[in-house]
Structures are given as C-alpha cells and as structure tokens.
Design an enzyme around this catalytic site. Structure first.
Site, mmCIF file in Angstrom:
data_model
loop_
_atom_site.group_PDB
_atom_site.id
_atom_site.type_symbol
_atom_site.label_atom_id
_atom_site.label_comp_id
_atom_site.label_asym_id
_atom_site.label_seq_id
_atom_site.Cartn_x
_atom_site.Cartn_y
_atom_site.Cartn_z
ATOM 1 N N MET A 1 0.845 -1.205 0.000
ATOM 2 C CA MET A 1 0.000 0.000 0.000
ATOM 3 C C MET A 1 0.874 1.247 0.000
ATOM 4 O O MET A 1 0.515 2.253 -0.608
ATOM 5 C CB MET A 1 -0.944 0.003 1.203
ATOM 6 C CG MET A 1 -2.107 -0.973 1.061
ATOM 7 S SD MET A 1 -3.077 -0.715 -0.456
ATOM 8 C CE MET A 1 -3.750 0.913 -0.178
ATOM 9 N N VAL B 1 1.800 1.879 -3.575
ATOM 10 C CA VAL B 1 0.639 2.433 -4.288
ATOM 11 C C VAL B 1 0.471 3.903 -3.908
ATOM 12 O O VAL B 1 0.210 4.758 -4.757
ATOM 13 C CB VAL B 1 -0.637 1.619 -3.983
ATOM 14 C CG1 VAL B 1 -1.873 2.292 -4.555
ATOM 15 C CG2 VAL B 1 -0.496 0.194 -4.531
ATOM 16 N N HIS B 2 0.655 4.201 -2.631
ATOM 17 C CA HIS B 2 0.560 5.579 -2.142
ATOM 18 C C HIS B 2 1.604 6.460 -2.831
ATOM 19 O O HIS B 2 1.307 7.590 -3.240
ATOM 20 C CB HIS B 2 0.764 5.578 -0.622
ATOM 21 C CG HIS B 2 0.700 6.905 0.027
ATOM 22 N ND1 HIS B 2 -0.454 7.665 0.076
ATOM 23 C CD2 HIS B 2 1.652 7.633 0.667
ATOM 24 C CE1 HIS B 2 -0.204 8.785 0.717
ATOM 25 N NE2 HIS B 2 1.064 8.790 1.086
ATOM 26 N N ALA B 3 2.812 5.964 -2.985
ATOM 27 C CA ALA B 3 3.868 6.726 -3.656
ATOM 28 C C ALA B 3 3.505 6.994 -5.107
ATOM 29 O O ALA B 3 3.686 8.110 -5.610
ATOM 30 C CB ALA B 3 5.190 5.967 -3.573
#
Length: 117
Positions: free
Chosen positions: A78, A81-83
């Site tokens: 996650m 994905v956040h990056a």
C-alpha cells in the site's frame, strides 16, 4: 536478497518517490502564487525546479520498471501504491498549474489594456 532487505529497499523507493513528488507539487504551487502576482519569470524558475523534482521521482520509478523487466519482481505494498498516487497527482497538478499560469498571463495583459483605456 532477504525479505527484510527487499522491504528496506522498497521503503527507500517509496520515500524517494513521495519526497520528490511532494517537492514538485510545492514548486508548482509556488509558481502559481508567483504568477498571480505577475512574477512570471520567477514562476518559470519554480516550474523548472518542479520539472527537476518530477524527473528525480520518475528516475526512481523507471529504475523499478527496469528491475522488474529484468526479472526482479518487487512486492507491491500500500505504501508503494501511495507513492505512485503522489507522483501521478504531482504530474496532473503540474499540468493544470501550467495552464493556470498561462491564464494569469492573459488576465494580466487584459487588465493592463483595460487600465490604459
């Protein structure tokens, strides 16, 4: 490479992308603020710094893509994905802010014409 080493590397990648993307957004918004005051040359300098920060994030991303293409599959978390979300947002905001700066140039030109009448 151990799982711990892989996660450490992924963490460094994530923080690199998030950091550079955040830096890019900061420069883009500074450019917008400068353009609102009619400081278009300084705004252009901030956009150049924005581009440099985006390039740094993009290089990190490209390195990951090349590693994966070479068979070194990374674990997607996650945080990763956040990056990616941060980078895509920075790219989108950069493009929108460029258009807004062009509009600010036009607005200032129109204001000058109205004042001269």
């Amino acid at each position: 490479m151990s799982n711990e080493e892989i996660l450490d590397e992924l963490e460094m990648v994530v923080f690199g992308i998030v950091g550079h993307a955040g830096e890019a957004k900061g420069y883009a918004y500074k450019a917008l603020a400068l353009s609102e005051d009619g400081n278009f040359a300084e705004a252009e300098e901030m956009l150049k710094k924005c581009e440099e920060a985006v390039l740094k994030a993009h290089h990190i991303q490209t390195d990951l893509i090349q590693k994966e293409a070479g068979g070194n599959i990374m674990t997607i978390t996650m945080l990763f994905v956040h990056a990616q979300d941060h980078l895509m947002t920075a790219l989108s905001e950069r493009e929108l802010i460029k258009k807004m700066i062009k509009q600010n140039v036009r607005i200032l030109e129109l204001e000058k014409k109205l004042i001269l009448k």
